[in-house]
Design an enzyme around this catalytic site. Structure first.
Site, mmCIF file in Angstrom:
data_model
loop_
_atom_site.group_PDB
_atom_site.id
_atom_site.type_symbol
_atom_site.label_atom_id
_atom_site.label_comp_id
_atom_site.label_asym_id
_atom_site.label_seq_id
_atom_site.Cartn_x
_atom_site.Cartn_y
_atom_site.Cartn_z
ATOM 1 C CE LYS A 170 -1.830 2.974 2.913
ATOM 2 N NZ LYS A 170 -1.810 4.212 1.901
ATOM 3 C CB SER A 224 3.478 10.337 10.899
ATOM 4 O OG SER A 224 2.158 9.551 10.918
ATOM 5 N N GLY A 228 2.544 5.264 12.898
ATOM 6 C CA GLY A 228 3.394 4.306 13.254
ATOM 7 C C GLY A 228 2.736 3.434 14.605
ATOM 8 C CD GLU A 245 13.060 2.394 10.313
ATOM 9 O OE1 GLU A 245 13.496 3.749 10.961
ATOM 10 O OE2 GLU A 245 13.914 1.291 10.753
ATOM 11 C CB CYS A 279 12.645 10.203 8.259
ATOM 12 S SG CYS A 279 13.379 8.848 7.331
ATOM 13 C CD GLU A 378 9.711 13.906 10.783
ATOM 14 O OE1 GLU A 378 8.969 13.330 11.070
ATOM 15 O OE2 GLU A 378 10.761 13.627 10.468
HETATM 16 P P1 ADP Z 1 3.050 10.798 5.947
HETATM 17 O O1 ADP Z 1 2.801 12.019 6.452
HETATM 18 O O2 ADP Z 1 4.296 10.373 5.562
HETATM 19 O O3 ADP Z 1 1.886 10.612 4.894
HETATM 20 P P2 ADP Z 1 1.558 8.896 7.482
HETATM 21 O O4 ADP Z 1 1.721 8.210 8.778
HETATM 22 O O5 ADP Z 1 0.201 9.648 7.633
HETATM 23 O O6 ADP Z 1 2.808 9.710 7.213
HETATM 24 O O7 ADP Z 1 1.367 7.968 6.372
HETATM 25 C C1 ADP Z 1 2.498 6.680 5.956
HETATM 26 C C2 ADP Z 1 1.792 5.637 5.339
HETATM 27 O O8 ADP Z 1 0.784 5.161 6.212
HETATM 28 C C3 ADP Z 1 0.792 6.060 4.005
HETATM 29 O O9 ADP Z 1 0.609 5.254 3.080
HETATM 30 C C4 ADP Z 1 -0.744 6.265 4.732
HETATM 31 O O10 ADP Z 1 -1.834 6.132 3.724
HETATM 32 C C5 ADP Z 1 -0.602 4.978 5.813
HETATM 33 N N1 ADP Z 1 -1.655 4.955 6.930
HETATM 34 C C6 ADP Z 1 -2.323 6.229 7.394
HETATM 35 N N2 ADP Z 1 -2.921 6.244 8.460
HETATM 36 C C7 ADP Z 1 -2.935 4.734 8.597
HETATM 37 C C8 ADP Z 1 -3.508 3.845 9.490
HETATM 38 N N3 ADP Z 1 -4.443 4.142 10.380
HETATM 39 N N4 ADP Z 1 -3.322 2.450 9.320
HETATM 40 C C9 ADP Z 1 -2.436 2.046 8.481
HETATM 41 N N5 ADP Z 1 -1.757 2.903 7.539
HETATM 42 C C10 ADP Z 1 -1.959 4.256 7.761
#
Ligand code: ADP
Length: 476
Positions: A170, A224, A228, A245, A279, A378
Site C-alpha cells: 500500500k 509518521s 506508526g 520507521e 526523516c 518534526e
Molecule cells: P506521511 O505524513 O508521511 O504521509 P503517514 O503516517 O500519515 O505519514 O502515512 C504513511 C503511510 O501510512 C501512508 O501510506 C498512509 O496512507 C498510511 N496510513 C495512514 N493512516 C494509517 C492507518 N491508520 N493504518 C495504516 N496505515 C495508515
C-alpha cells in the site's frame, strides 16, 4: 483509470484520486484507482493463496526475478525518475538518483536470496546436531510514505520477495503513479499471480485493513510517529511481526574546529535537499560559539543562492513542498517559531514561481533553544534551526535531548570528538563530516527511541524481519 494489481489482475478501484504535480498544479498526472476494504481483503487472500508455492519456488527463481526487476528499473531510470519528480516534487537528479537506488536494492537482494543464512552445529548432547534455518514469514503488508516513492517500497518489497514472502503493498495516496510503474515492472518480471499485490488507497481503508487482518503475518511501515504507533497497537494486538520507521529531529553538530566549507555543505544538503522532506534531514544545527557567526553567515549566503523552482527544470536545486497540507504545516511552524522568540535569518514564506506550485523559501531560524517546539517536533519541510552552544559537551547533551534517534552528524577535525560522538550519540546512524541524510543500501538503516521499532531495514540485517528462525535437532 490507472488500476490496482490484485491476484495477477489489474482492477478498477472503488474510487479515484487525481495525482497532481506539486511543481505545477495545472498538471494532472492521472486519475488513480483507490482500493477499498473489500479489495484489500481480496489482495490479502491472493497473497495468502500464493504463499506456499512462492515459499517453495526456490532461491534461483527468486534471485532471477529480483535481478530482472533491478535491471528494468535501472534501464528506465530517466523515465521513472522524471515521473517520480513530477509526482513528488524532488529535483530531477534526486528523482533519478532515487530510482537508481531502487534498482540497486533489487540487485542487492537478488544476491541475498542466494545467501540465506543458516548454521549447523553440534548440540551439547553428544550425537545430536542443532540446525538453525530461516523460513519465510508468510504474507507481508508493506505501507509506505510519499517522500521516497520508489526507494522505500524497493527496500521493503525486495527483501520480502527474496526471503520467500508474498506481498500486499500500500503506497501513499499522494504518489500512486510511481507505485503503479514499480508494480508493472515487478509483475512483468515473471512473478506468479498473487505473489505481489498493489492496493493504492487511504490509510483508513486500506492501511487499517492490512494492519488488522489475521491473514497478514508481518507489517513493515514507514511514516509518521502517530500512524506508526497505531500500526504497532494493531499488530501487537494480534501478535503479528512489525517493523516501524518513523520521524526524526536529527542534530548536526558543528564544532569550532570544523572545516567551514564541509560544515556548510553538510547543512545545505542535510537540511534542505529533497525540500527537507526526509526523516533523516538535519533540522537542528547545534553550533559552538566560536564558529557560530561565521557558520550562520556562510550558510545564509548559500541558502539564498539555492534555486527553488519546478522540480523538472535542470537548474532547480530545491523543488516544491509535496502538497498544500504539508505546506500549511511548514508555514504554521514558521509562526510557532516566531511566537517562541526564534529569529528568522532567511526564508520563512511561500514563494511564487512561473508555474503555480507549493514553493517555499529555505528557512533558517537562529537564537533558538532546544526546548522550543520547532526543535522538538518534526516539521518535514525546508526549515532548520541553529542552536548555539558553549562547547562539545553541551553540543552532545543538546543533540541527544530529543524524543527521536534516527540519524545524527558532527562536523569536526578532532578525532577525539568524532570518536566520542560516534560512541555516545543516541541515534541509530551517525555521520562524521557528512550530511545526516544519505545512507547506503547494503548496511542497516534505522534508529532508536520514537524513530524506529523492530528489526533494522536494508543490507543483510533485513533477513531478521523478513524471515523466521527455526531451530531443528537431529539424533542419527
Ligand atoms: P506521511 O505524513 O508521511 O504521509 P503517514 O503516517 O500519515 O505519514 O502515512 C504513511 C503511510 O501510512 C501512508 O501510506 C498512509 O496512507 C498510511 N496510513 C495512514 N493512516 C494509517 C492507518 N491508520 N493504518 C495504516 N496505515 C495508515
Amino acid at each position: 483509470m490507472n488500476k490496482n494489481l490484485i491476484a495477477g489482475d489489474w482492477v478498477e478501484g472503488s474510487a479515484a484520486v487525481a495525482d497532481i504535480n506539486p511543481s505545477d498544479l495545472s498538471d494532472t498526472i492521472g486519475d488513480f484507482a483507490m482500493a477499498d476494504k473489500d479489495q484489500t481483503q481480496e489482495a490479502i487472500a491472493a497473497a495468502r493463496d500464493a504463499a506456499s508455492s512462492w515459499r517453495d519456488s526456490g532461491i534461483q527463481q527468486r534471485a532471477d526475478v529480483l535481478d530482472r526487476i533491478g535491471t528494468e528499473i535501472l534501464a528506465r531510470k530517466e523515465e521513472l525518475g522524471t515521473l517520480l519528480s513530477r509526482e513528488e516534487g524532488k529535483t530531477l537528479p534526486e528523482g533519478i538518483g532515487e530510482t537508481v537506488r531502487a534498482g540497486q536494492v533489487f540487485k542487492f537482494f537478488a544476491g541475498e536470496a542466494l545467501r540465506i543464512p543458516g548454521t549447523n552445529i553440534d548440540s551439547v548432547r553428544p550425537g545430536v546436531t542443532a540446525e538453525v534455518t530461516r523460513e519465510p514469514v508468510g504474507v507481508v503488508g508493506i505501507i509506505t510514505p510519499w517522500n521516497f516513492p520508489i526507494a522505500i517500497p524497493a527496500w521493503k518489497i525486495a527483501p520480502a520477495l527474496a526471503y520467500g514472502n508474498t506481498v500486499v503493498f500500500k503506497p501513499a495516496a499522494l504518489v500512486p503513479a510511481t507505485a503503479q510503474a514499480l508494480a508493472q515492472i515487478i509483475e512483468g518480471a515473471g512473478l506468479p499471480a498473487g505473489v505481489f499485490n498493489l492496493v493504492t488507497g487511504s490509510g483508513k481503508e486500506v492501511g487499517e485493513a492490512i494492519v488488522s487482518s489475521p491473514q497478514v503475518d508481518a507489517v513493515s511501515f514507514t511514516g509518521s510517529v502517530a500512524t506508526g504507533r497505531a500500526v504497532l497497537v494493531g499488530t501487537a494486538a494480534r501478535q503479528a511481526k512489525v517493523q516501524l520507521e518513523m520521524g526524526g529531529k536529527n542534530p548536526l553538530i558543528v564544532l569550532d574546529d570544523a572545516d567551514l566549507d564541509i560544515a556548510v555543505e553538510c547543512a545545505i544538503n542535510g537540511a534542505f535537499y529533497s525540500t527537507g522532506q526526509r526523516c533523516t534531514a538535519s533540522s537542528r544545527l547545534v553550533v559552538t560559539q566560536g564558529i557560530h557567526d561565521r557558520f550562520v553567515a556562510r550558510l545564509t549566503e548559500r541558502m539564498e543562492a539555492l534555486v527553488v523552482d519546478n522540480a523538472l527544470k535542470p537548474e532547480t536545486q530545491i523543488g516544491p513542498v509535496v502538497d498544500e497540507s504539508q505546506l500549511g504545516q511548514d508555514l504554521e511552524y514558521i509562526d510557532i517559531g516566531r511566537a517562541e522568540g526564534a529569529n528568522i535569518v532567511t526564508g520563512g514564506a511561500r514563494v511564487e514561481r512561473e508555474a503555480n506550485g507549493f514553493y517555499m523559501a529555505p528557512t533558517l531560524f537562529t537564537e533558538t533553544s532546544n526546548s522550543m517546539r520547532i526543535n522538538r517536533e518534526e516539521i518535514f519541510g525546508p526549515i532548520a534551526s541553529v542552536i548555539r552552544v558553549r562547547d562539545y559537551d553541551e553540543a552532545l547533551a543538546v543533540a541527544n535531548d530529543t524524543d527521536f534517534g534516527l540519524s545524527s552528524g558532527i562536523c569536526t577535525t578532532s578525532l577525539k570528538h568524532a570518536s566520542h560522538f560516534k560512541r555516545y550519540s543516541s541515534a541509530g546512524m551517525v555521520m562524521v563530516n557528512l550530511p545526516t541524510a544519505g545512507v547506503d543500501y547494503h548496511v542497516p538503516f534505522g534508529g532508536r527511541k520514537s524513530s524506529s521499532f523492530g528489526p533494522r531495514e536494508q543490507g543483510p540485517a533485513a533477513v531478521e524481519f523478513y524471515s523466521s528462525t527455526k531451530t531443528s535437532y537431529v539424533y542419527a
